[in-house]
Design a protein around this motif. Structure first.
Motif, PDB file in Angstrom:
ATOM      1  N   PHE A 157       0.845  -1.190   0.000  1.00 34.55           N
ATOM      2  CA  PHE A 157       0.000   0.000   0.000  1.00 34.55           C
ATOM      3  C   PHE A 157       0.881   1.240   0.000  1.00 34.55           C
ATOM      4  O   PHE A 157       1.745   1.406   0.854  1.00 34.55           O
ATOM      5  N   ASN A 158       0.650   2.110  -0.959  1.00 33.65           N
ATOM      6  CA  ASN A 158       1.453   3.317  -1.074  1.00 33.65           C
ATOM      7  C   ASN A 158       1.110   4.272   0.065  1.00 33.65           C
ATOM      8  O   ASN A 158      -0.027   4.716   0.184  1.00 33.65           O
ATOM      9  N   PRO A 159       2.083   4.599   0.929  1.00 31.41           N
ATOM     10  CA  PRO A 159       1.778   5.458   2.071  1.00 31.41           C
ATOM     11  C   PRO A 159       1.423   6.884   1.679  1.00 31.41           C
ATOM     12  O   PRO A 159       0.893   7.639   2.484  1.00 31.41           O
ATOM     13  N   ILE A 160       1.738   7.263   0.454  1.00 30.57           N
ATOM     14  CA  ILE A 160       1.423   8.622   0.013  1.00 30.57           C
ATOM     15  C   ILE A 160      -0.037   8.711  -0.408  1.00 30.57           C
ATOM     16  O   ILE A 160      -0.735   9.688  -0.124  1.00 30.57           O
ATOM     17  N   GLU A 161      -0.514   7.680  -1.090  1.00 34.55           N
ATOM     18  CA  GLU A 161      -1.905   7.675  -1.518  1.00 34.55           C
ATOM     19  C   GLU A 161      -2.815   7.359  -0.338  1.00 34.55           C
ATOM     20  O   GLU A 161      -2.410   6.734   0.635  1.00 34.55           O
ATOM     21  N   ASN A 162      -4.056   7.779  -0.453  1.00 33.87           N
ATOM     22  CA  ASN A 162      -5.001   7.585   0.636  1.00 33.87           C
ATOM     23  C   ASN A 162      -5.470   6.139   0.706  1.00 33.87           C
ATOM     24  O   ASN A 162      -5.968   5.592  -0.272  1.00 33.87           O
ATOM     25  N   MET A 167     -13.542   2.686   4.851  1.00 33.23           N
ATOM     26  CA  MET A 167     -13.979   1.306   4.642  1.00 33.23           C
ATOM     27  C   MET A 167     -14.238   0.635   5.994  1.00 33.23           C
ATOM     28  O   MET A 167     -13.314   0.200   6.674  1.00 33.23           O
ATOM     29  N   LYS A 168     -15.478   0.538   6.388  1.00 34.72           N
ATOM     30  CA  LYS A 168     -15.837  -0.060   7.668  1.00 34.72           C
ATOM     31  C   LYS A 168     -16.251  -1.509   7.464  1.00 34.72           C
ATOM     32  O   LYS A 168     -17.237  -1.796   6.789  1.00 34.72           O
ATOM     33  N   LEU A 185       5.222   2.011   6.880  1.00 36.83           N
ATOM     34  CA  LEU A 185       3.877   1.611   7.265  1.00 36.83           C
ATOM     35  C   LEU A 185       2.920   2.784   7.069  1.00 36.83           C
ATOM     36  O   LEU A 185       3.113   3.848   7.658  1.00 36.83           O
ATOM     37  N   PRO A 186       1.881   2.618   6.239  1.00 37.82           N
ATOM     38  CA  PRO A 186       0.941   3.724   6.008  1.00 37.82           C
ATOM     39  C   PRO A 186       0.180   4.069   7.291  1.00 37.82           C
ATOM     40  O   PRO A 186      -0.471   3.206   7.879  1.00 37.82           O
ATOM     41  N   SER A 187       0.264   5.316   7.717  1.00 36.99           N
ATOM     42  CA  SER A 187      -0.412   5.725   8.949  1.00 36.99           C
ATOM     43  C   SER A 187      -1.923   5.591   8.822  1.00 36.99           C
ATOM     44  O   SER A 187      -2.614   5.285   9.801  1.00 36.99           O
ATOM     45  N   GLN A 188      -2.443   5.809   7.610  1.00 37.68           N
ATOM     46  CA  GLN A 188      -3.886   5.705   7.436  1.00 37.68           C
ATOM     47  C   GLN A 188      -4.354   4.257   7.525  1.00 37.68           C
ATOM     48  O   GLN A 188      -5.491   3.997   7.912  1.00 37.68           O
ATOM     49  N   PHE A 189      -3.481   3.329   7.171  1.00 42.32           N
ATOM     50  CA  PHE A 189      -3.823   1.913   7.342  1.00 42.32           C
ATOM     51  C   PHE A 189      -3.988   1.601   8.826  1.00 42.32           C
ATOM     52  O   PHE A 189      -4.933   0.915   9.230  1.00 42.32           O
ATOM     53  N   VAL A 190      -3.085   2.106   9.651  1.00 40.32           N
ATOM     54  CA  VAL A 190      -3.169   1.865  11.093  1.00 40.32           C
ATOM     55  C   VAL A 190      -4.406   2.544  11.678  1.00 40.32           C
ATOM     56  O   VAL A 190      -5.106   1.969  12.519  1.00 40.32           O
ATOM     57  N   LYS A 191      -4.694   3.750  11.212  1.00 44.50           N
ATOM     58  CA  LYS A 191      -5.887   4.449  11.704  1.00 44.50           C
ATOM     59  C   LYS A 191      -7.151   3.694  11.315  1.00 44.50           C
ATOM     60  O   LYS A 191      -8.082   3.554  12.120  1.00 44.50           O
ATOM     61  N   TRP A 192      -7.180   3.202  10.076  1.00 48.36           N
ATOM     62  CA  TRP A 192      -8.330   2.390   9.643  1.00 48.36           C
ATOM     63  C   TRP A 192      -8.452   1.144  10.510  1.00 48.36           C
ATOM     64  O   TRP A 192      -9.538   0.783  10.958  1.00 48.36           O
ATOM     65  N   MET A 193      -7.333   0.503  10.762  1.00 52.38           N
ATOM     66  CA  MET A 193      -7.313  -0.742  11.521  1.00 52.38           C
ATOM     67  C   MET A 193      -7.885  -0.550  12.927  1.00 52.38           C
ATOM     68  O   MET A 193      -8.591  -1.417  13.453  1.00 52.38           O
TER      69      MET A 193
END
Length: 450
Positions: A157-162, A167-168, A185-193
């Motif tokens: 997953f590209n950390p620059i792209e959203n 996605m719930k 590690l994409p920060s938004q992936f962790v926030k989503w998680m």
């Protein structure tokens, strides 16, 4: 019954229309023709069309260049199928609908990483999705009402792209992520998680990046985590997790997750239990986890240090005395640390050491804050302590189901006098606590005391 059948037909028609509308008009006839000639036995036709469309968009096949317009579906065990070697596999239910899907791209494939198409959300009965080398996933996965397991292997997953943080996956129970270690590690992936998985029970993460473990652990320290009350199994595998992160995990995070039973931390850089023990001694308000049963710390330096330093072993025993619900210390046996002292600590933990420990004040406690155990429960407690006494980390006991009386002996030694205590008043409960000299203070509570 007729109405239900009509509704099912309309639903299938709607799904087929959605698939075809997402297919170039020039390819629609070919798509239908290929599916008619290739559809496996028992498989729903619309599911077949959807699946072939997904594979076509991923580049696994070119529907205009298939020999005899027929896909070679290999069957395994009747309801499991593979295509393109083992690059993709799926399982169908008795209605012919896809319930499990695995997508792999081999190293020899052109364009190794892929973008998962949104049309995959039309596989409405999907419960398990496994993706290898995926570059992006669509927010439409939110539309999969039965998705319970998601596996992400070597995804980039590209950390620059959203990342689709909106996605719930409200019914997802298991998430395993092993992301591409060459990318941050994409920060938004962790926030989503942490904010979009309210039913998560199993979370496992693996990487070779040193900072990922601390980043994930820090994200779990907040009160914004949605799965505080559901998480049962947490794993950070081979993440190069440092000692400080381990201390934060045990002292701050684990006690917050009230149903966390399994903690898998193998292959990290955990060196000592001593700082945790010292922190607990200096914090009189600390309340350990009451649910943690298994701690897996294989392949960590702590076991090597323990072999040469008796202080480290003493720290482990003190740790097991505080976290007195841990009954399985995975790795101790193979590392040569599972001696009689450690085994004894695990056995009495399994039997119920927490029962005789002082607990915080509450409605089930006596006025002086000591735990009250109703006498009527003791036959159940003692029976369980012996009947399943093989179920600790000692492999010989577990494999042969050899029972061991150590735990029940411990309980009887600690509370036996209270159980046998007689008198004019009919006792209804035992009040148990440790006194200042390390002994056991035993009281009884009767109806007349109430």
């Amino acid at each position: 019954m007729v109405e239900t059948t009509e509704m099912a037909i309309k639903s299938m028609d709607s799904l087929l229309s959605n698939v075809l509308s997402d297919t170039p008009e020039a390819d629609r006839g070919k798509l239908i023709s290929v599916c008619l000639k290739s559809i496996p036995n028992r498989m729903n036709f619309v599911e077949c069309v959807t699946f072939v469309s997904v594979m076509s968009k991923l580049g696994f096949m070119d529907i205009n260049n298939i020999a005899n317009d027929q896909i070679d579906f290999r069957s395994s065990c009747g309801f499991k199928y593979y295509i393109c070697g083992d690059s993709c596999g799926f399982t169908i239910d008795t209605d012919g609908r896809i319930t499990e899907l695995q997508i792999i791209r081999g190293d020899d494939d052109l364009g190794h990483d892929y973008d998962l198409p949104a049309i995959i959300a039309l596989l409405q009965r999907l419960t398990c999705l496994s993706l290898h080398s995926c570059r992006s996933i669509p927010a439409e996965l939110s539309n999969l009402p039965h998705l319970e397991e998601l596996y992400l292997y070597d995804c980039s997953f590209n950390p620059i792209e959203n990342f689709p943080i909106q996605m719930k996956l409200k019914n997802l129970k298991k998430l395993y992520a092993r992301l591409d270690s060459s990318l941050p590690l994409p920060s938004q992936f962790v926030k989503w998680m942490t904010t979009q998985l309210p039913s998560l029970e199993v979370l496992e993460y693996s990487t070779k990046r040193k900072n990922d473990a601390s980043f994930i652990i820090n994200s779990l320290r907040t009160n914004d985590v949605f799965f505080h009350n559901t998480l049962k199994h947490f794993g950070l595998h081979c993440c190069l997790m440092e000692q400080e992160s381990f201390e934060i995990l045990m002292l701050e995070i684990v006690p917050k997750f009230k149903n966390l039973c399994y903690l898998h931390l193998f292959g990290n850089n955990i060196k000592s239990f001593l700082p945790i023990v010292d922190s607990i001694k200096n914090n009189k308000m600390f309340l350990p986890s009451k649910s943690l049963r298994v701690l897996d710390i294989r392949w960590n330096p702590v076991f090597k240090n323990m072999k040469h330093d008796p202080i480290e072993k003493a720290a482990l025993l003190s740790f097991l005395g505080t976290f007195n619900t841990i009954q399985d210390l995975v790795g101790a046996q193979e590392e040569g640390i599972h001696d009689s002292d450690v085994e004894y600590a695990l056995r009495i933990n399994y039997a119920g050491r927490r029962i005789v420990a002082k607990v915080d004040c509450g409605c089930t406690n006596d006025h002086d804050g000591k735990a009250i155990v109703p006498i009527s429960l003791w036959p159940i407690i003692l029976k369980r302590a012996y009947e399943k006494s093989f179920d600790i980390s000692h492999p010989l006991d577990r494999n042969k189901k050899t029972k061991n009386a150590t735990g029940i002996y411990y309980l009887l030694r600690e509370v036996g006098p209270a159980l046998l205590f007689g008198g004019r008043r009919r006792p209804i409960a035992c009040v148990l606590s440790k006194d200042g000299g390390g002994g056991v203070s035993l009281k009884r509570k009767s109806f007349e005391d109430s």
